[in-house]
Design a protein around this motif. Sequence first.
Motif, PDB file in Angstrom:
ATOM      1  N   MET A 176      60.045   4.520 -10.419  1.00 40.71           N
ATOM      2  CA  MET A 176      58.574   4.130 -10.299  1.00 40.71           C
ATOM      3  C   MET A 176      57.809   5.274  -9.977  1.00 40.71           C
ATOM      4  O   MET A 176      58.105   6.068  -8.799  1.00 40.71           O
ATOM      5  CB  MET A 176      58.753   3.056  -9.397  1.00 40.71           C
ATOM      6  N   SER A 177      56.776   5.568 -10.637  1.00 38.53           N
ATOM      7  CA  SER A 177      55.585   6.397  -9.971  1.00 38.53           C
ATOM      8  C   SER A 177      55.035   5.820  -8.875  1.00 38.53           C
ATOM      9  O   SER A 177      54.451   4.662  -8.742  1.00 38.53           O
ATOM     10  CB  SER A 177      54.737   7.186 -11.170  1.00 38.53           C
ATOM     11  N   SER A 220      48.672  -5.728 -13.503  1.00 33.71           N
ATOM     12  CA  SER A 220      49.198  -4.964 -12.265  1.00 33.71           C
ATOM     13  C   SER A 220      49.217  -3.252 -12.798  1.00 33.71           C
ATOM     14  O   SER A 220      49.719  -3.032 -13.875  1.00 33.71           O
ATOM     15  CB  SER A 220      50.686  -5.358 -12.032  1.00 33.71           C
ATOM     16  N   LEU A 221      48.605  -2.533 -11.940  1.00 34.90           N
ATOM     17  CA  LEU A 221      48.387  -1.420 -12.169  1.00 34.90           C
ATOM     18  C   LEU A 221      49.726  -0.471 -12.130  1.00 34.90           C
ATOM     19  O   LEU A 221      50.106   0.444 -12.999  1.00 34.90           O
ATOM     20  CB  LEU A 221      47.525  -0.495 -11.403  1.00 34.90           C
ATOM     21  N   GLN A 222      50.522  -0.890 -11.185  1.00 33.98           N
ATOM     22  CA  GLN A 222      51.894  -0.392 -11.153  1.00 33.98           C
ATOM     23  C   GLN A 222      52.823  -0.473 -12.150  1.00 33.98           C
ATOM     24  O   GLN A 222      53.420   0.607 -12.684  1.00 33.98           O
ATOM     25  CB  GLN A 222      52.644  -0.973  -9.729  1.00 33.98           C
ATOM     26  N   ALA A 229      51.629   1.289 -15.164  1.00 35.75           N
ATOM     27  CA  ALA A 229      51.747   3.066 -15.310  1.00 35.75           C
ATOM     28  C   ALA A 229      53.064   3.109 -15.463  1.00 35.75           C
ATOM     29  O   ALA A 229      53.640   4.300 -16.044  1.00 35.75           O
ATOM     30  CB  ALA A 229      51.605   3.240 -13.650  1.00 35.75           C
ATOM     31  N   ASN A 240      49.637   6.177  -8.187  1.00 31.27           N
ATOM     32  CA  ASN A 240      49.059   5.287  -9.018  1.00 31.27           C
ATOM     33  C   ASN A 240      47.946   4.270  -8.701  1.00 31.27           C
ATOM     34  O   ASN A 240      47.977   3.211  -8.683  1.00 31.27           O
ATOM     35  CB  ASN A 240      49.740   4.335  -9.996  1.00 31.27           C
ATOM     36  N   VAL A 258      47.496   3.528 -19.358  1.00 34.22           N
ATOM     37  CA  VAL A 258      47.592   2.969 -18.093  1.00 34.22           C
ATOM     38  C   VAL A 258      46.342   2.534 -17.836  1.00 34.22           C
ATOM     39  O   VAL A 258      45.397   3.218 -17.762  1.00 34.22           O
ATOM     40  CB  VAL A 258      48.109   4.030 -17.284  1.00 34.22           C
ATOM     41  N   THR A 259      46.143   1.225 -17.211  1.00 34.52           N
ATOM     42  CA  THR A 259      45.103   0.710 -16.748  1.00 34.52           C
ATOM     43  C   THR A 259      45.554  -0.593 -16.228  1.00 34.52           C
ATOM     44  O   THR A 259      46.276  -1.272 -16.548  1.00 34.52           O
ATOM     45  CB  THR A 259      44.033   0.555 -17.809  1.00 34.52           C
ATOM     46  N   ASN A 260      44.465  -1.226 -15.298  1.00 31.49           N
ATOM     47  CA  ASN A 260      44.356  -2.576 -15.198  1.00 31.49           C
ATOM     48  C   ASN A 260      42.844  -2.810 -15.274  1.00 31.49           C
ATOM     49  O   ASN A 260      42.023  -1.994 -15.445  1.00 31.49           O
ATOM     50  CB  ASN A 260      45.049  -3.106 -13.740  1.00 31.49           C
ATOM     51  N   VAL A 303      43.695   6.489 -10.992  1.00 32.10           N
ATOM     52  CA  VAL A 303      43.861   6.091 -12.483  1.00 32.10           C
ATOM     53  C   VAL A 303      42.513   6.042 -13.106  1.00 32.10           C
ATOM     54  O   VAL A 303      42.310   6.303 -14.192  1.00 32.10           O
ATOM     55  CB  VAL A 303      44.746   4.528 -12.642  1.00 32.10           C
TER      56      VAL A 303
END
Lengths: 298, 243
Positions: free
Chosen positions: B1-2, A70-72, A75, B5, B94-96, B10
């Motif tokens: 929460m941002s 999950s990217l959320q 982050a 994104n 930060v990644t998926n 990203v």
Amino acid sequence: MTVIQGENLTKSYGKILALDNLTFQIEENKLTGLIGRNGAGKTTLLKLIAGYLKPSRGEINVFSQNPFDSLQVSANIIFIDNQMVFPAAFRLDDILTEVAHFYQNWNAKLAHGLFEYFSFNPKQRHSSLSKGNQSTFNMIIGLAARCPLTIFDEPTSGMDSAVRKDFYRALLKDYLEYPRTIILSSHLLSEVEDILEDILLLRGGTKCLHQSVLELKEYALGLKGPKQKVLERLKGQELLHTEEFAQGSLYAVIKKQGLTSQEFLKQADLELLPVSLEDLCIYLTDNSKGGIDHVFKQ
Amino acid sequence: MSLSNNVLSVASRQYVYKLKANTSGVYSLIFIQVLALLFSLSGIQSMSSASDTLIVNVKYYSGDIMIAFTFIWIFFMALRLTSINYRTMDFTLVTNRLSSHLSNVGLLLTAIVFGGISSSLMGFVLKIIMYFAFDRSQIGVNGFYPVVSNILLGIITTGLYMTLIASMGYLLGILIQIHVLFVVLYPSALFGLARVNPQVLKLSYDFFASETSPLIFAIRIILSSLILFSLSCLLSNRMEVRK
């Protein structure tokens, strides 16, 4: 608000069970210590929370969603351990500049302040740092990122005691200034108990207890005296730990459960001892009663 | 929460990060092409015939080695991006999985632009060396002097082939992550296929190499690369990281 919720969380690596039906939840803006013996499943749990691993069974939710891929979640999380990798081409000051683009709450002032305080050489590469310095540098990133969920997995490994003290102080100060959910896994409970609010104690992949530090400090009672007398007095109580000393003297630890120390003070030859949190956690996570002494008795 | 994104934002941040981290890739490209240039200087093919009165010696010089070396370079670039070290680098921040792949593909495409242009232009370096090293009358003029449209076509074709090769390298890298045995299985599957049914390999060669229409050729390569890259994404979707 509940930030992390684990429901019957189980994780196995082949035949080895790392986490076994763990159900827990962690509230927003708490500084929680994840404590446990080696191999209790601390790192596995943290990596499940960060979404690096997938649970074998059960469910985990972070910010009300499945963290895996999950990217959320990614982050809003930073995961600090000593396996972090940065590009070999980057010098330390490059890393601080480049990493900043990924985190919207990034506090550059704090990062550079800490960077200078720990007198890093900006021209050095991350891979050429000593183990302790790598941990310190990673810690700076973890603090400066100011992620809503900050995870420190054994952050102090390799640090000397002066740096460790500085780190705990920096962590506490920044946490007070900018409250967020922080999970700190550590072996050195005696060092971190002053800054923690909650403790999640793991034993063999299951939850041993999850309480506030204040409650835990009142959890147990230590009693020392002649063996017979102690046993007699504590009849019917669950003994958490016993340790025999010379001359038939016995030290026993019991759950307090509302007992007040006054009740024991009547007997003159019984001595009441406080139980430190670290000792308590060792007693609670002991595999066999009697501890290491047991091995030598046989 | 941002909130800001989404995957693309990203991935573009990761792309910039990786671009800065991989500037040294240019040096390896230069090194490999200079090496290829040195190999090319001795000519790739020579032919001589002699009679009692006459000896004819024909030598072919070509930039093919430079192109081939660039292909090998992009293959290993793609392979390297799938390594555990690079993956951990992504998952430090930060990644998926999708954004990680997208930024990798972006980085590879950038490398392809560099490699495609430079390897095509290296052909001219070779020609210039030839021009000054030999007596002009000895040079076969046909095709020696450049035409702009040919240069462009050369660059684009090289780039397209590089894209295909990069996507194959990337897929191989992902397969190796799934199981190390794929190091052996991947090439042996190709060779096995060629032995069992030689037609297949010839057909796929024809599919890519014998197309005369540039547009259809481009579409074929782009579609195939897309399929290979998507396959890589799909295969790695369930993979755990930072174990």
